[in-house]
Design a protein around this motif. Structure first.
Motif, PDB file in Angstrom:
ATOM      1  N   TYR A  32       0.880  -1.166   0.000  1.00 34.33           N
ATOM      2  CA  TYR A  32       0.000   0.000   0.000  1.00 34.33           C
ATOM      3  C   TYR A  32       0.918   1.217   0.000  1.00 34.33           C
ATOM      4  N   LEU A  33       0.920   1.939  -1.090  1.00 35.93           N
ATOM      5  CA  LEU A  33       1.890   3.025  -1.233  1.00 35.93           C
ATOM      6  C   LEU A  33       1.217   4.386  -1.380  1.00 35.93           C
ATOM      7  N   SER A  34       1.894   5.397  -0.867  1.00 37.04           N
ATOM      8  CA  SER A  34       1.401   6.758  -1.043  1.00 37.04           C
ATOM      9  C   SER A  34       2.522   7.740  -0.756  1.00 37.04           C
ATOM     10  N   GLY A  47      -4.544   1.126   5.579  1.00 32.73           N
ATOM     11  CA  GLY A  47      -5.113   0.119   4.673  1.00 32.73           C
ATOM     12  C   GLY A  47      -4.361  -1.198   4.796  1.00 32.73           C
ATOM     13  N   ALA A  48      -3.041  -1.109   4.884  1.00 32.87           N
ATOM     14  CA  ALA A  48      -2.222  -2.325   5.006  1.00 32.87           C
ATOM     15  C   ALA A  48      -2.465  -3.013   6.347  1.00 32.87           C
ATOM     16  N   LEU A  49      -2.561  -2.211   7.408  1.00 31.08           N
ATOM     17  CA  LEU A  49      -2.804  -2.798   8.740  1.00 31.08           C
ATOM     18  C   LEU A  49      -4.141  -3.534   8.767  1.00 31.08           C
ATOM     19  N   LYS A  50      -5.163  -2.939   8.152  1.00 31.01           N
ATOM     20  CA  LYS A  50      -6.484  -3.604   8.144  1.00 31.01           C
ATOM     21  C   LYS A  50      -6.398  -4.953   7.451  1.00 31.01           C
ATOM     22  N   LEU A  51      -5.764  -5.005   6.282  1.00 29.55           N
ATOM     23  CA  LEU A  51      -5.705  -6.260   5.532  1.00 29.55           C
ATOM     24  C   LEU A  51      -4.962  -7.321   6.334  1.00 29.55           C
ATOM     25  N   ALA A  54       0.728  -7.480   4.397  1.00 28.40           N
ATOM     26  CA  ALA A  54       0.608  -6.224   3.664  1.00 28.40           C
ATOM     27  C   ALA A  54       1.526  -5.196   4.294  1.00 28.40           C
ATOM     28  N   GLU A  55       2.170  -4.439   3.445  1.00 31.91           N
ATOM     29  CA  GLU A  55       3.068  -3.408   3.952  1.00 31.91           C
ATOM     30  C   GLU A  55       2.653  -2.061   3.402  1.00 31.91           C
ATOM     31  N   GLY A  56       2.540  -1.098   4.281  1.00 27.68           N
ATOM     32  CA  GLY A  56       2.325   0.275   3.861  1.00 27.68           C
ATOM     33  C   GLY A  56       3.684   0.930   3.795  1.00 27.68           C
ATOM     34  N   TYR A  57       3.909   1.730   2.766  1.00 27.77           N
ATOM     35  CA  TYR A  57       5.258   2.245   2.541  1.00 27.77           C
ATOM     36  C   TYR A  57       5.182   3.586   1.826  1.00 27.77           C
ATOM     37  N   PRO A  58       6.106   4.494   2.095  1.00 26.00           N
ATOM     38  CA  PRO A  58       6.156   5.700   1.259  1.00 26.00           C
ATOM     39  C   PRO A  58       6.511   5.283  -0.173  1.00 26.00           C
ATOM     40  N   VAL A  71     -10.756  14.071   1.186  1.00 26.63           N
ATOM     41  CA  VAL A  71     -10.244  12.899   0.457  1.00 26.63           C
ATOM     42  C   VAL A  71      -9.586  11.838   1.357  1.00 26.63           C
ATOM     43  N   PRO A  72      -8.731  12.225   2.323  1.00 26.78           N
ATOM     44  CA  PRO A  72      -8.100  11.180   3.146  1.00 26.78           C
ATOM     45  C   PRO A  72      -9.133  10.321   3.891  1.00 26.78           C
ATOM     46  N   ILE A  73     -10.173  10.974   4.387  1.00 22.13           N
ATOM     47  CA  ILE A  73     -11.206  10.251   5.142  1.00 22.13           C
ATOM     48  C   ILE A  73     -11.984   9.340   4.194  1.00 22.13           C
ATOM     49  N   LEU A  74     -12.332   9.874   3.043  1.00 26.43           N
ATOM     50  CA  LEU A  74     -13.107   9.086   2.071  1.00 26.43           C
ATOM     51  C   LEU A  74     -12.278   7.933   1.509  1.00 26.43           C
ATOM     52  N   ALA A  75     -10.989   8.162   1.304  1.00 25.40           N
ATOM     53  CA  ALA A  75     -10.116   7.135   0.719  1.00 25.40           C
ATOM     54  C   ALA A  75      -9.918   5.952   1.668  1.00 25.40           C
ATOM     55  N   THR A  76     -10.131   6.194   2.962  1.00 25.36           N
ATOM     56  CA  THR A  76      -9.969   5.126   3.958  1.00 25.36           C
ATOM     57  C   THR A  76     -11.051   4.053   3.802  1.00 25.36           C
ATOM     58  N   ILE A  77     -12.257   4.486   3.456  1.00 28.34           N
ATOM     59  CA  ILE A  77     -13.413   3.586   3.510  1.00 28.34           C
ATOM     60  C   ILE A  77     -13.273   2.378   2.569  1.00 28.34           C
ATOM     61  N   PRO A  78     -12.913   2.575   1.301  1.00 28.81           N
ATOM     62  CA  PRO A  78     -12.754   1.382   0.448  1.00 28.81           C
ATOM     63  C   PRO A  78     -11.668   0.432   0.956  1.00 28.81           C
ATOM     64  N   LEU A  79     -10.639   0.965   1.589  1.00 27.81           N
ATOM     65  CA  LEU A  79      -9.569   0.094   2.097  1.00 27.81           C
ATOM     66  C   LEU A  79     -10.090  -0.772   3.250  1.00 27.81           C
ATOM     67  N   GLN A  80     -10.953  -0.169   4.077  1.00 29.78           N
ATOM     68  CA  GLN A  80     -11.573  -0.950   5.170  1.00 29.78           C
ATOM     69  C   GLN A  80     -12.448  -2.060   4.586  1.00 29.78           C
ATOM     70  N   LEU A  81     -13.229  -1.701   3.565  1.00 32.13           N
ATOM     71  CA  LEU A  81     -14.153  -2.685   2.982  1.00 32.13           C
ATOM     72  C   LEU A  81     -13.406  -3.806   2.261  1.00 32.13           C
ATOM     73  N   VAL A  82     -12.316  -3.466   1.601  1.00 30.91           N
ATOM     74  CA  VAL A  82     -11.517  -4.505   0.924  1.00 30.91           C
ATOM     75  C   VAL A  82     -10.993  -5.499   1.965  1.00 30.91           C
ATOM     76  N   ALA A  83     -10.484  -4.991   3.083  1.00 29.41           N
ATOM     77  CA  ALA A  83      -9.973  -5.878   4.139  1.00 29.41           C
ATOM     78  C   ALA A  83     -11.118  -6.748   4.683  1.00 29.41           C
TER      79      ALA A  83
END
Ligand code: M6R
Length: 357
Positions: free
Chosen positions: A219-221, A232-236, A244-248, A321-333
């Motif tokens: 999960y990159l950003s 997002g990575a932590l949820k998955l 899953a790894e979140g990374y810059p 956007v940051p708040i909204l972008a979180t929701i699909p990541l939660q649902l995917v997990a």
């Protein structure tokens, strides 16, 4: 009660529009006083664990960006490396959903001993972290039963965005009018969150099924999107047991990219317009190695159309956007866990509140 939902986690994801609205309605004197205390500090330390740490990292990045104030985010259990340089001129913000996390409590006590003034942001009135802090700020997410933090994360982002804006106003980096208009923009988030849930639940189910068959994902950003990618990575990881790894995104070529081969899932989160050109370079790097790319991007994003699959959040407002972008990541997990036959409400080895160091 699950109110017709198969799991608390799904119910709590769906509650987000309402509890974000309630939290915004609850912005009052406790926020003003907390922001005052933080604004007066030379350095603001912000301390938390897990999901709350991701929210704290977001707060640090946002406050530095909009208020020009020095903020040091730290993971609670790592406080020992930071506390010796803190002084009475500094302040500490402790962020904890439960208000009971021992690591965060220990960190707060250590900073207090050095004369640092403390502010807490918790979801539980009378919790130990709120009791022991000099000033209490509360968010209004309501009780969260699922072990995975969902609604409390987006509510933390909401509360912390407002604290950042108040700090920016207090230090003269933002005028009163701009702070008011930011609040008006925030009030649109609940309806937009509802739209994301309605428009993308099916998409998230399909993506969850895809992820459930994978053994690893990135999960990159960049910038303000990074805490969202980390979350997002932590949820998955915690719900679906998919590594899953979140990374810059810019760091990926300094090591992690070595793992990427055909079909390796890489999720990109884009939040800041000015960072998109660089993020696009990272998307192309991954595509060139055959990665399966998934994008979560704002409405006016230049990155639209550059992914194998994408979510376009129904806004281009950097506050939303940051708040909204979180929701699909939660649902995917969530859907990955369900697809794997796991109970997302009770992940193995995890407790809702961690009270041992
Ligand atoms: O209650 P807290 O916010 O202090 O809890 C911190 C972490 O233990 C918590 O966020 C944990 O990472 C969750 N399992 C995340 O889903």
């Amino acid at each position: 009660r699950k109110e017709g939902f198969p799991h608390y986690m799904l119910k709590e994801i769906h509650e987000q529009p309402r509890v974000i609205a309630e939290t915004i309605r609850g912005f009052g004197p406790d926020y003003e006083r907390g922001a005052e205390l933080l604004s007066d500090a030379e350095v603001i330390y912000v301390v938390a664990s897990g999901t709350s740490y991701h929210a704290s990292l977001y707060f640090a990045l946002l406050t530095m960006k909009i208020a020009g104030k020095k903020v040091i985010p730290l993971i609670s259990s790592e406080y020992a490396g930071y506390v010796s340089s803190a002084s009475e001129r500094d302040a500490l913000l402790a962020v904890s959903q439960s208000g009971e996390t021992i690591d965060t409590l220990m960190a707060m006590r250590a900073f207090k001993e050095r004369g640092v003034r403390t502010v807490s942001l918790t979801n539980v009135i009378g919790s130990v972290i709120s009791r022991e802090s000099d000033h209490q700020v509360y968010m209004k997410a309501g009780p969260e039963i699922g072990v995975a933090a969902t609604k409390t994360f987006t509510v933390q982002l909401t509360a912390l965005t407002w604290l950042s804006a108040l700090i920016a106003r207090n230090v003269g980096a933002m005028d009163e009018k701009d702070a008011e208009s930011l609040l008006e923009r925030m009030k649109k988030i609940p309806d937009l969150a509802e739209k994301v849930i309605n428009a993308y639940s099916g998409w998230c189910k399909e993506t969850g099924t895809f992820m459930s068959e994978k053994s690893s994902a990135y999960y990159l950003s960049r910038g303000l999107g990074l805490p969202i990618a980390l979350e997002g990575a932590l949820k998955l990881k915690e719900i679906a047991y998919v590594h899953a790894e979140g990374y810059p995104a810019g760091e990926s070529k300094h090591g992690p990219i070595a793992l990427v081969e055909r079909g390796f899932p890489v999720v990109f989160v884009s939040v800041e317009r000015e960072l998109e050109k660089k993020l696009l370079g990272n998307v192309e790097e991954m595509r060139a190695r055959g990665a399966y790319t998934i994008g979560v991007v704002p409405q006016d994003s230049e990155l639209r159309g550059h992914f194998d699959r994408e979510v376009v959040v129904p806004s281009s407002d950097e506050v939303a956007v940051p708040i909204l972008a979180t929701i699909p990541l939660q649902l995917v997990a969530y859907y990955s866990a369900v697809e794997r036959g796991l109970d997302p409400d009770k992940p193995r080895n995890l407790a809702k509140t961690v009270t041992v160091e």
